[in-house]
Design an enzyme around this catalytic site. Structure first.
Site, short mmCIF file in Angstrom:
data_model
loop_
_atom_site.label_atom_id
_atom_site.label_comp_id
_atom_site.label_asym_id
_atom_site.label_seq_id
_atom_site.Cartn_x
_atom_site.Cartn_y
_atom_site.Cartn_z
N HIS A 65 56.21 34.51 65.16
CA HIS A 65 56.94 33.90 65.00
C HIS A 65 58.55 35.07 64.63
CE1 HIS A 65 55.23 30.68 62.68
NE2 HIS A 65 54.65 30.79 63.83
N GLU A 67 60.29 35.48 62.78
CA GLU A 67 60.52 36.95 61.42
C GLU A 67 59.39 37.53 61.47
OE1 GLU A 67 60.28 32.56 59.28
OE2 GLU A 67 59.65 33.25 60.73
N CYS A 95 57.37 29.64 57.07
CA CYS A 95 56.50 29.45 57.23
C CYS A 95 54.67 30.71 56.14
CB CYS A 95 55.40 29.43 58.07
SG CYS A 95 54.89 30.38 59.55
N CYS A 98 54.69 33.40 57.71
CA CYS A 98 55.48 34.47 58.10
C CYS A 98 56.24 34.96 56.32
CB CYS A 98 56.89 33.60 58.08
SG CYS A 98 56.71 33.30 60.21
#
Length: 158
Positions: A65, A67, A95, A98
């Site tokens: 992801h 992040e 999410c 993260c």
């Protein structure tokens, strides 16, 4: 420059990362199938430390992801896992994975654009970032340039 103006300026940079993909400063490469989410990690003095863009499809890594990639690259550059004093700016609400990574990295501030009612963990579905049971809770600013960040995601999913 006030906090709001700084957050909007930094979010424009995260939008740039999301839309145009990596720059020469980013070791990854964009894949057209990856959801266009951009993240930028800023140091305590406001300097850009690292960027990330979703690379799950590109790498086949479910943890790739935006992040997480920005955190990994920032920690490598800083030479330490603790990123206290840093600010992570991301175009979509983090999410749970993260949000957990942001807490564990001791990031001081999280700024995000679009809210994510299905998987968001910064106030939508869960609020991992501000959970009082955790030993670290960053400041959270959501909905920064929300219309612009949401428009990028809507266009991708059309």
């Amino acid at each position: 420059m006030g906090r709001r103006q700084r957050h909007e300026l930094w979010m424009r940079r995260a939008l740039e990362v999301a839309v145009t993909g990596p720059t020469t400063d980013d070791p990854g490469a964009a894949d057209v199938d990856d959801v266009p989410v951009g993240a930028v990690l800023y140091g305590p003095d406001g300097t850009e430390l690292a960027i990330g863009r979703n690379e799950r499809e590109l790498t086949g890594d479910p943890t790739a992801h935006a992040e997480v990639l920005a955190l990994r690259r920032g920690a490598e550059l800083a030479g330490r896992w603790r990123l206290d004093g840093c600010t992570l700016v991301v175009t979509l609400e983090p999410c749970t994975m993260c949000a957990g990574a942001l807490v564990l990295a001791r990031v001081s501030t999280v700024v995000f654009g679009a809210w994510e009612p299905k998987t968001g963990a910064a106030g939508s579905l869960w609020d991992v970032l501000r959970d009082r049971r955790l030993n670290h809770r960053p400041e959270v600013y959501g909905g920064v340039l929300e219309a612009e960040t949401a428009a990028v995601l809507r266009a991708f999913f059309r």
